[in-house]
Design an enzyme around this catalytic site. Structure first.
Site, mmCIF file in Angstrom:
data_model
loop_
_atom_site.group_PDB
_atom_site.id
_atom_site.type_symbol
_atom_site.label_atom_id
_atom_site.label_comp_id
_atom_site.label_asym_id
_atom_site.label_seq_id
_atom_site.Cartn_x
_atom_site.Cartn_y
_atom_site.Cartn_z
ATOM 1 N N HIS A 263 -8.376 -5.151 -0.314
ATOM 2 C CA HIS A 263 -7.123 -3.916 -0.160
ATOM 3 C C HIS A 263 -5.855 -4.500 1.124
ATOM 4 C CE1 HIS A 263 -3.877 -1.565 -0.338
ATOM 5 N NE2 HIS A 263 -3.661 -0.995 1.117
ATOM 6 N N ASP B 121 -8.880 -6.731 -5.141
ATOM 7 C CA ASP B 121 -8.617 -5.619 -4.135
ATOM 8 C C ASP B 121 -9.096 -3.839 -4.844
ATOM 9 O OD1 ASP B 121 -7.003 -3.096 -3.198
ATOM 10 O OD2 ASP B 121 -5.048 -3.991 -3.393
ATOM 11 N N SER C 48 0.854 -0.888 -0.317
ATOM 12 C CA SER C 48 0.019 -0.493 0.180
ATOM 13 C C SER C 48 1.018 1.464 -0.255
ATOM 14 C CB SER C 48 -1.046 0.490 1.044
ATOM 15 O OG SER C 48 -2.067 0.961 1.165
#
Length: 517
Positions: free
Chosen positions: A459, A430, A163
């Site tokens: 995610h 995601d 991320s």
């Protein structure tokens, strides 16, 4: 390409206890170190002086000082990898402190020790607050490189991040060549922040701005805009999961007593409201008010009740006259209306007859979970920090102000310049950093492989699918860093002694497993 960053041979170490007088969130991270960086010029051109960077380490450097494993944390993570990626940390795991010198450096803007809105501005003598300067992902890497130089690191064996952490990992390999940063693992990230992600960040910031307590960011830490920050966190959590993940775990179920107790333990007001609901009579209008405003965060001063209301409506819409005294009920932070699901014996306002009111279910397990997470978050994060760090995400663009072979800001060229062996890991479900973005990275980074995690968790799977991620990383490292993976362990301490034991209750993690919620 390689950037030259001049760093002093020694840095001043700061006392976390002393800094926590101005920033209470520092105390949440145990045994981290904080050093003072004497000078750094940001991308914006602003020069910072004497600012802090926090970090935590495991293991030790080898003789060549080339066994460094840099782990980059996600949006609201800290330097404590054991908290949010603990199952990957330990002997014979991907993050093995007996073989690697493992370091996680806290990003600027975060409330957990590095330079942030909670830092004191030497010129004014007060916290920066909303006057905190914009810091980018690239600025983070430059600051963190100074710390690595101070610690004696000669080269990085591998840089790992998911991320926002993946953004930092990509910047490391874009800013420094293969001689210094030798390998890259990027999970659920992107080459540049998408319009979709920017829009979600904006919606979350607007949630904070809409809180009357925000006061343009000049709020007191004793009375912060918790309602807005909690709402922002709830919105963020929806982007971290998938629709099917929520449906499977929550469906339309009511929260259990155990779940309700978990939600209420963070709020005295919850318990007070519940006790009043059990003991006090309630009118039809008050019951409707509770259902309508259930979950609303509102401060009525020392009273649990809203101010008196005398409202009259005439005309075709009918007539409603109600007055609320101090005995009335009001919802507050994370308040649940379980009582509103029960039948209520009362006098009908239309016929005068006694009727049993049985309102449809309006309170669900999914709501309970979001409220719990919102309350938990405001106890560990600062609103100005949240705004600063989401803006940092928005600035992420590997191609910004970069030129390769005469091509300005050409992303394909920039990614093609990354020569390090690279493992890209994407998640099928995601919706935030889509799998197609991982395909784009792998397609344009020459020496890369792409792995797909089939998971319904969205995610957050990069923080939940530990077993698979651990296996993929170990395979990658055995192939590309055999001299470290096959070397004799440098230390023989237990996981407990190395602080690698995964905590029972995560404090900083982006995700919290909700299977039993």
């Amino acid at each position: 390409m390689t950037e030259t960053i001049f760093a002093p041979k020694t840095l001043v170490e700061l006392d976390p206890k002393e800094l926590s007088q101005f920033n209470p969130f520092i105390k949440l991270v145990h045994n981290q170190k904080i050093v003072q960086i004497p000078e750094l010029t940001l991308e914006s051109g602003l020069t910072l002086r004497n600012f802090p960077i926090a970090y935590k380490t495991w293991g030790k450097l080898n003789a060549k000082k080339d066994n460094c494993l840099v782990i980059c944390h996600a949006l609201t993570g800290s330097s404590d990898v054991a908290d949010w990626w603990g199952p990957l940390l330990g002997k014979d795991k991907a993050f093995d402190p007996t073989r690697y010198f493992i370091i996680c450096l806290n990003s600027m803007g975060s409330p957990y020790g590095s330079f942030s809105p909670l830092s004191v501005n030497e010129e004014t003598g007060r916290s920066y607050g909303p006057e905190f300067p914009l810091c980018t992902v690239r600025d983070d890497v430059r600051a963190h490189k100074i710390v690595l130089d101070y610690l004696g690191v000669k080269s990085i064996a591998c840089v790992v991040g998911g991320s926002m952490g993946g953004m930092l990992a990509l910047e490391w390999t874009t800013m420094f060549n293969k001689k210094y940063v030798r390998n890259l693992v990027a999970l659920a990230t992107s080459a540049r922040h998408s319009a979709w992600c920017i829009s979600w960040s904006e919606a979350q910031r607007q949630s904070v701005y809409s809180d009357p307590k925000y006061l343009d960011g000049f709020y007191s830490l004793d009375d912060p805009p918790t309602a807005g920050l909690s709402a922002a966190r709830m919105a963020a959590l929806l982007t971290y999961r998938s629709r099917n993940s929520f449906e499977k775990k929550f469906s339309r179920r009511q929260p259990s007593k155990q779940q309700e107790n978990k939600s209420k333990k963070n709020s005295i007001t919850n318990e007070s409201i519940t006790e009043i609901n059990r003991s006090s009579p309630i009118t039809i209008n008050e019951r409707s008010l509770n259902i309508h405003n259930d979950g609303m965060r509102r401060n009525y001063g020392n009273s649990l009740s809203p101010p008196s209301i005398n409202r009259t409506t005439n005309g075709r819409m009918g007539s409603v006259i109600s007055t609320h005294s101090n005995d009335s009920q009001a919802s507050s932070s994370s308040t649940s209306s379980n009582d509103s699901l029960h039948s209520v014996s009362s006098v009908s306002s239309i016929t005068g007859e006694v009727t049993d009111l049985k309102p449809a279910q309006t309170y669900f397990s999914a709501q309970s979970y979001l409220r719990y997470q919102g309350t938990k978050f405001v106890n560990r994060f600062d609103a100005n920090c949240y705004i600063a760090i989401t803006r940092k995400l928005d600035t992420h663009d590997l191609a910004r102000d970069r030129s390769i072979d005469g091509y300005d800001e050409d992303m394909n060229k920039i990614l093609n310049s990354i020569k390090q062996p690279t493992l890209v890991i994407g998640i099928s479900s995601d919706g935030l950093f889509t799998y197609s973005e991982q395909e784009f990275l792998a397609e344009h980074i020459p020496n890369s492989i792409l792995e797909k995690i089939e998971s319904p968790e969205g995610h957050d799977a990069f923080l939940l699918e530990f077993e698979l991620i651990n296996r993929l990383m170990i395979q990658f490292m055995k192939k590309n860093i055999p001299e470290i993976m096959n070397a004799k362990p440098l230390i023989t301490a237990t996981d407990e002694e190395m602080e690698t034991t995964y905590p029972k209750d995560s404090v900083f993690g982006e995700a919290e497993e909700v299977t039993n919620w």
